[in-house]
Design a protein around this motif. Structure first.
Motif, mmCIF file in Angstrom:
data_model
loop_
_atom_site.group_PDB
_atom_site.id
_atom_site.type_symbol
_atom_site.label_atom_id
_atom_site.label_comp_id
_atom_site.label_asym_id
_atom_site.label_seq_id
_atom_site.Cartn_x
_atom_site.Cartn_y
_atom_site.Cartn_z
ATOM 1 N N ALA A 260 -2.837 -7.271 19.268
ATOM 2 C CA ALA A 260 -1.840 -7.123 20.328
ATOM 3 C C ALA A 260 -1.232 -8.467 20.708
ATOM 4 C CB ALA A 260 -2.470 -6.462 21.552
ATOM 5 N N GLY A 261 -2.061 -9.505 20.788
ATOM 6 C CA GLY A 261 -1.536 -10.831 21.111
ATOM 7 C C GLY A 261 -0.601 -11.354 20.041
ATOM 8 N N LEU A 262 -0.993 -11.188 18.783
ATOM 9 C CA LEU A 262 -0.156 -11.639 17.667
ATOM 10 C C LEU A 262 1.167 -10.897 17.646
ATOM 11 C CD1 LEU A 262 -0.305 -13.551 15.186
ATOM 12 C CD2 LEU A 262 -1.172 -11.604 13.881
ATOM 13 N N TRP A 263 1.112 -9.590 17.835
ATOM 14 C CA TRP A 263 2.326 -8.771 17.818
ATOM 15 C C TRP A 263 3.181 -9.040 19.044
ATOM 16 C CZ3 TRP A 263 3.425 -4.708 21.330
ATOM 17 C CH2 TRP A 263 4.569 -3.975 21.020
ATOM 18 N N TRP A 264 2.575 -9.148 20.207
ATOM 19 C CA TRP A 264 3.355 -9.342 21.436
ATOM 20 C C TRP A 264 4.170 -10.621 21.377
ATOM 21 C CZ3 TRP A 264 2.794 -13.354 25.047
ATOM 22 C CH2 TRP A 264 3.573 -13.214 26.202
ATOM 23 N N TRP A 265 3.554 -11.708 20.934
ATOM 24 C CA TRP A 265 4.288 -12.965 20.922
ATOM 25 C C TRP A 265 5.436 -12.937 19.910
ATOM 26 C CZ3 TRP A 265 5.000 -17.044 23.837
ATOM 27 C CH2 TRP A 265 5.671 -18.148 23.295
ATOM 28 N N VAL B 90 -5.308 -19.175 9.405
ATOM 29 C CA VAL B 90 -6.668 -19.667 9.632
ATOM 30 C C VAL B 90 -7.203 -19.206 10.986
ATOM 31 C CG1 VAL B 90 -8.097 -21.737 9.870
ATOM 32 C CG2 VAL B 90 -6.275 -21.676 8.157
ATOM 33 N N ALA B 91 -6.350 -19.259 12.008
ATOM 34 C CA ALA B 91 -6.812 -18.981 13.370
ATOM 35 C C ALA B 91 -7.150 -17.511 13.592
ATOM 36 C CB ALA B 91 -5.753 -19.433 14.378
ATOM 37 N N VAL B 92 -6.363 -16.602 13.022
ATOM 38 C CA VAL B 92 -6.569 -15.175 13.304
ATOM 39 C C VAL B 92 -7.946 -14.681 12.851
ATOM 40 C CG1 VAL B 92 -5.766 -12.858 12.718
ATOM 41 C CG2 VAL B 92 -4.118 -14.596 13.416
ATOM 42 N N PRO B 93 -8.387 -14.958 11.603
ATOM 43 C CA PRO B 93 -9.742 -14.488 11.231
ATOM 44 C C PRO B 93 -10.829 -15.065 12.126
ATOM 45 C CG PRO B 93 -8.497 -15.134 9.283
ATOM 46 C CD PRO B 93 -7.710 -15.588 10.453
ATOM 47 N N TYR B 94 -10.684 -16.330 12.510
ATOM 48 C CA TYR B 94 -11.715 -16.925 13.369
ATOM 49 C C TYR B 94 -11.599 -16.432 14.805
ATOM 50 C CZ TYR B 94 -12.985 -19.876 9.475
ATOM 51 O OH TYR B 94 -13.414 -20.313 8.251
ATOM 52 N N ALA B 95 -10.417 -16.013 15.201
ATOM 53 C CA ALA B 95 -10.303 -15.365 16.510
ATOM 54 C C ALA B 95 -11.080 -14.052 16.524
ATOM 55 C CB ALA B 95 -8.831 -15.119 16.834
ATOM 56 N N LEU B 96 -11.028 -13.328 15.423
ATOM 57 C CA LEU B 96 -11.789 -12.084 15.332
ATOM 58 C C LEU B 96 -13.300 -12.357 15.378
ATOM 59 C CD1 LEU B 96 -9.709 -10.279 12.546
ATOM 60 C CD2 LEU B 96 -9.725 -9.776 14.986
ATOM 61 N N ARG B 97 -13.738 -13.378 14.633
ATOM 62 C CA ARG B 97 -15.170 -13.684 14.618
ATOM 63 C C ARG B 97 -15.637 -14.172 15.987
ATOM 64 N NH1 ARG B 97 -16.831 -17.100 9.385
ATOM 65 N NH2 ARG B 97 -18.832 -16.831 10.459
ATOM 66 N N THR B 98 -14.815 -14.985 16.639
ATOM 67 C CA THR B 98 -15.187 -15.454 17.976
ATOM 68 C C THR B 98 -15.221 -14.299 18.966
ATOM 69 O OG1 THR B 98 -14.162 -17.601 17.503
ATOM 70 C CG2 THR B 98 -14.564 -17.051 19.812
ATOM 71 N N GLY B 99 -14.259 -13.403 18.869
ATOM 72 C CA GLY B 99 -14.251 -12.242 19.751
ATOM 73 C C GLY B 99 -15.464 -11.356 19.546
ATOM 74 N N LEU B 100 -15.870 -11.168 18.298
ATOM 75 C CA LEU B 100 -17.067 -10.369 18.029
ATOM 76 C C LEU B 100 -18.316 -11.023 18.604
ATOM 77 C CD1 LEU B 100 -16.347 -9.239 14.349
ATOM 78 C CD2 LEU B 100 -16.153 -7.882 16.435
ATOM 79 N N TRP B 101 -18.327 -12.366 18.601
ATOM 80 C CA TRP B 101 -19.464 -13.058 19.232
ATOM 81 C C TRP B 101 -19.448 -12.854 20.748
ATOM 82 C CZ3 TRP B 101 -18.308 -17.751 22.103
ATOM 83 C CH2 TRP B 101 -19.412 -18.257 22.779
ATOM 84 N N LEU B 102 -18.275 -12.908 21.348
ATOM 85 C CA LEU B 102 -18.179 -12.763 22.788
ATOM 86 C C LEU B 102 -18.635 -11.388 23.265
ATOM 87 C CD1 LEU B 102 -14.779 -14.573 23.508
ATOM 88 C CD2 LEU B 102 -17.091 -15.395 24.037
ATOM 89 N N TYR C 188 8.545 -12.194 11.699
ATOM 90 C CA TYR C 188 8.376 -10.763 11.447
ATOM 91 C C TYR C 188 7.177 -10.467 10.560
ATOM 92 C CZ TYR C 188 12.849 -10.304 13.749
ATOM 93 O OH TYR C 188 13.847 -10.349 14.683
ATOM 94 N N LEU C 189 6.781 -11.416 9.706
ATOM 95 C CA LEU C 189 5.537 -11.223 8.957
ATOM 96 C C LEU C 189 4.341 -11.265 9.910
ATOM 97 C CD1 LEU C 189 6.017 -13.294 5.675
ATOM 98 C CD2 LEU C 189 5.956 -10.814 5.934
ATOM 99 N N ALA C 190 4.364 -12.189 10.857
ATOM 100 C CA ALA C 190 3.278 -12.247 11.843
ATOM 101 C C ALA C 190 3.276 -11.006 12.725
ATOM 102 C CB ALA C 190 3.414 -13.509 12.703
ATOM 103 N N ALA C 191 4.468 -10.538 13.124
ATOM 104 C CA ALA C 191 4.542 -9.317 13.928
ATOM 105 C C ALA C 191 4.013 -8.118 13.156
ATOM 106 C CB ALA C 191 5.984 -9.070 14.364
ATOM 107 N N THR C 192 4.307 -8.067 11.855
ATOM 108 C CA THR C 192 3.799 -6.980 11.017
ATOM 109 C C THR C 192 2.279 -6.994 10.953
ATOM 110 O OG1 THR C 192 5.818 -7.005 9.675
ATOM 111 C CG2 THR C 192 3.863 -5.985 8.706
ATOM 112 N N ALA C 193 1.703 -8.194 10.759
ATOM 113 C CA ALA C 193 0.241 -8.295 10.735
ATOM 114 C C ALA C 193 -0.352 -7.888 12.079
ATOM 115 C CB ALA C 193 -0.165 -9.728 10.381
#
Length: 596
Positions: free
Chosen positions: A250-255, A135-147, A194-199
């Motif tokens: 990058a944040g999702l993969w790094w963590w 849920v958070a990742v798609p809305y992170a993208l939308r919030t980032g596009l707004w910023l 590893y699924l989150a790292a793959t995404a």
């Protein structure tokens, strides 16, 4: 929002019930009856906690959205009120459910260390994190596009990002506090991480490719004089959007890879991500992009297009960007492998073996496709007086495709297959590996089928022409695809047939498999341990109680290790002796004995 998550909640609840029931049937609860925390209680508590967490997060998202809505300017009062009412109702219902269920689960962990390491708890924590991230990742993208100014202000996106990110962070901290017990709990964490790292790496690679492609595309357009770089051009907007995707990825993969994955270095899951996600996907990206570049050059050299040079080579910037990103991702993951001790072991791990044979298979298919394409064009040119120069542009483009496949496939197949064969010579047991057999039998079988089908078509057309008295050189041209397929498949089948015969002749003799059928347990609490082994192994287990040792239950990890050792014991009968210090001795037995 909640209705959209209901199917996922049902699936997760079913998985929780099935896995925790399996945990109970496997005796993971321990010999003391699971300290009173039965399977049904665990399923009930964690299912309620999951439902309550999702309802609470959805409700708080609605409440926070109503609070943030005025920041974007005037809004419809009716819509704000309805969203606030829905958020409050979900929060009022979900928050007590979550708090009570989670407090009950926390009290269970205070009473029993085993509950901290239970598979049901670990699966619940992983499921909440997975849902929160989805849920958070798609809305992170939308919030980032707004910023960055690419999308209008969306209070709902900001609210959901904050609430679901907080839910994920809390359960991430809970997961870090839980001691990892058995291999089953490790597997649950690895799947989620590893699924989150793959995404994350996929988002990062796509974004970097888009940034590089747009940048190279603008430079190309300036170079050929088809576009002027002016203020407000689409390039700037595209770069901002791609940068947002890159930051989130990058944040999702790094963590999940750099932080969490570092703790798991050398495991099968860790190697699987490196070889199959990092190295293999990067190799495929680089090969496809390189093929596009090479084909565009060959098509131009062979005069297979009527387009102007500026139009024909428009694909070069995007292909070059894909090639650069593929090489960069491949180089990073290969460097990580080079630093790992597990990567330099003589014997291949399962993921490495799968990767190497997949690359060999890709090289073989690419080479075979190139051979068949070139043969088909060659047969088309057997018509007297026809040359490649006189052939239409479409035929010359097919020649370019065939040459591209050969120039890419031959080096790829030669290097990967020669590496595999060298390893086989150093380790003869590799000849019986499942991945190798799948490749050889698959290639050999498909080639045989293709040979039979193509030969049937060719012979049918030949006999039909003979009976009609209409045999001519046109027959070869008409059946060029079938003849090319027949010749190519014949070569492939002969090659892998010889490899198969060599493997059968050189493979080490396989030991006769002995199935474990009976186990004797000599332990202070022999009957409880026997029940656990009986449910796990499904064999006859005889229990003998020791009178000279204090009763003590085996920890979960030792029970898992004992189960694995018994499955690999290589004898029909085995003796398990547990001492008063908890040490386990496993003795393979032969012969019928007086107790058989």
């Amino acid at each position: 929002m909640v209705l959209g998550l209901l199917p996922l909640l049902v699936i997760v609840a079913v998985i929780v019930a099935v896995v925790v029931a399996r945990e109970r049937s496997n005796g993971a609860g321990g010999a003391d009856g699971d300290d009173g925390h039965g399977t049904l209680r665990r399923v009930f508590v964690y299912s309620l906690a999951l439902l309550g967490a999702v309802l609470t997060a959805s409700g708080l998202s609605g409440v926070l959205r109503a609070a943030l809505e005025p920041l974007g300017g005037p809004a419809l009062v009716s819509e704000t009120e309805r969203g606030l009412a829905l958020g409050l109702s979900l929060t009022v219902v979900g928050l007590p459910v979550w708090v009570l269920a989670w407090r009950a689960a926390q009290r269970d962990t205070e009473r029993s260390v085993r509950e901290w390491r239970s598979l049901g708890r670990r699966l619940h924590v992983a499921a909440v994190r997975a849902i929160a991230l989805s849920v958070a990742v798609p809305y992170a993208l939308r919030t980032g596009l707004w910023l960055v100014g690419d999308e209008p202000y969306d209070a709902g996106a900001v609210a959901r990002l904050l609430v679901w990110s907080a839910l994920w962070a809390y359960h991430e901290r809970v997961a870090a506090e839980v001691p990892i017990g058995s291999e089953h709990t490790r597997r649950v964490d690895r799947i989620e991480a590893y699924l989150a790292a793959t995404a994350g790496v996929a988002l990062l690679a796509v974004a970097l490719g888009s940034i590089l492609s747009r940048s190279l595309g603008s430079l190309y357009a300036l170079a050929v004089g088809t576009q002027l770089l002016v203020e407000g051009a689409p390039l700037e907007v595209g770069l901002r959007s791609a940068t947002v995707v890159a930051v989130v990825g990058a944040g999702l993969w790094w963590w999940h890879w750099v932080v969490v994955g570092r703790r798991d270095a050398g495991s099968t899951g860790w190697l699987g991500y490196l070889f199959l996600v990092g190295v293999l996907s990067a190799t495929a990206t680089a090969l496809v992009s390189g093929s596009v570049l090479l084909h565009s050059v060959l098509a131009w050299v062979l005069d297979a297009t009527d387009d102007a040079a500026a139009v024909h080579f428009e694909v070069v910037p995007s292909a070059a960007a894909g090639l650069a990103v593929g090489i960069a991702v491949w180089g990073y993951h290969r460097a990580v492998l080079g630093e790992s001790q597990a990567a330099v072991e003589a014997a291949w791990s399962g993921p490495e073996r799968t990767y190497r044979y997949l690359v060999a298979a890709a090289g073989m298919l690419t080479t075979a496709g190139g051979i068949a394409t070139v043969l088909m064009v060659g047969l088309d040119l057997v018509v007297p007086g026809r040359t490649i120069v006189q052939a239409p542009g479409g035929v010359r483009d097919v020649v370019a495709v065939g040459l591209t496949l050969l120039l890419i496939g031959v080096p790829l197949w030669a290097s990967s297959w020669s590496s595999v064969q060298r390893h086989v010579r150093d380790d003869p047991s590799e000849r019986t590996a499942l991945a190798r057999r799948v490749l050889i039998f698959g290639a050999f079988g498909v080639a045989i089928v293709a040979t039979v089908v193509a030969l049937s078509v060719v012979l049918f057309e030949l006999f039909d022409a003979l009976l009609a008295g209409e045999v001519s050189a046109d027959l070869i041209e008409e059946q060029r695809w079938a003849i090319a397929l027949l010749l190519t498949a014949g070569v492939v089948s002969v090659h892998y047939g010889l490899v198969l015969r060599e493997d059968r002749a050189e493979a080490p003799p396989e030991a006769v498999a002995v199935r474990l059928s009976q186990v004797i347990v000599v332990a202070p609490r022999a009957h409880a341990l026997a029940d656990q082994l009986r449910s796990r192994l499904e064999v006859k287990v005889t229990a003998w109680e020791r009178q000279d040792a204090e009763p003590a239950a085996l920890p979960d990890e030792e029970l898992d290790d004992l189960t694995v050792r018994l499955r690999q014991v290589g004898a029909a009968r085995a003796l398990v002796i547990v001492g008063d210090d908890g040490q386990v001795q496993l003795v393979p037995l032969s012969g019928r004995g007086g107790w058989g």
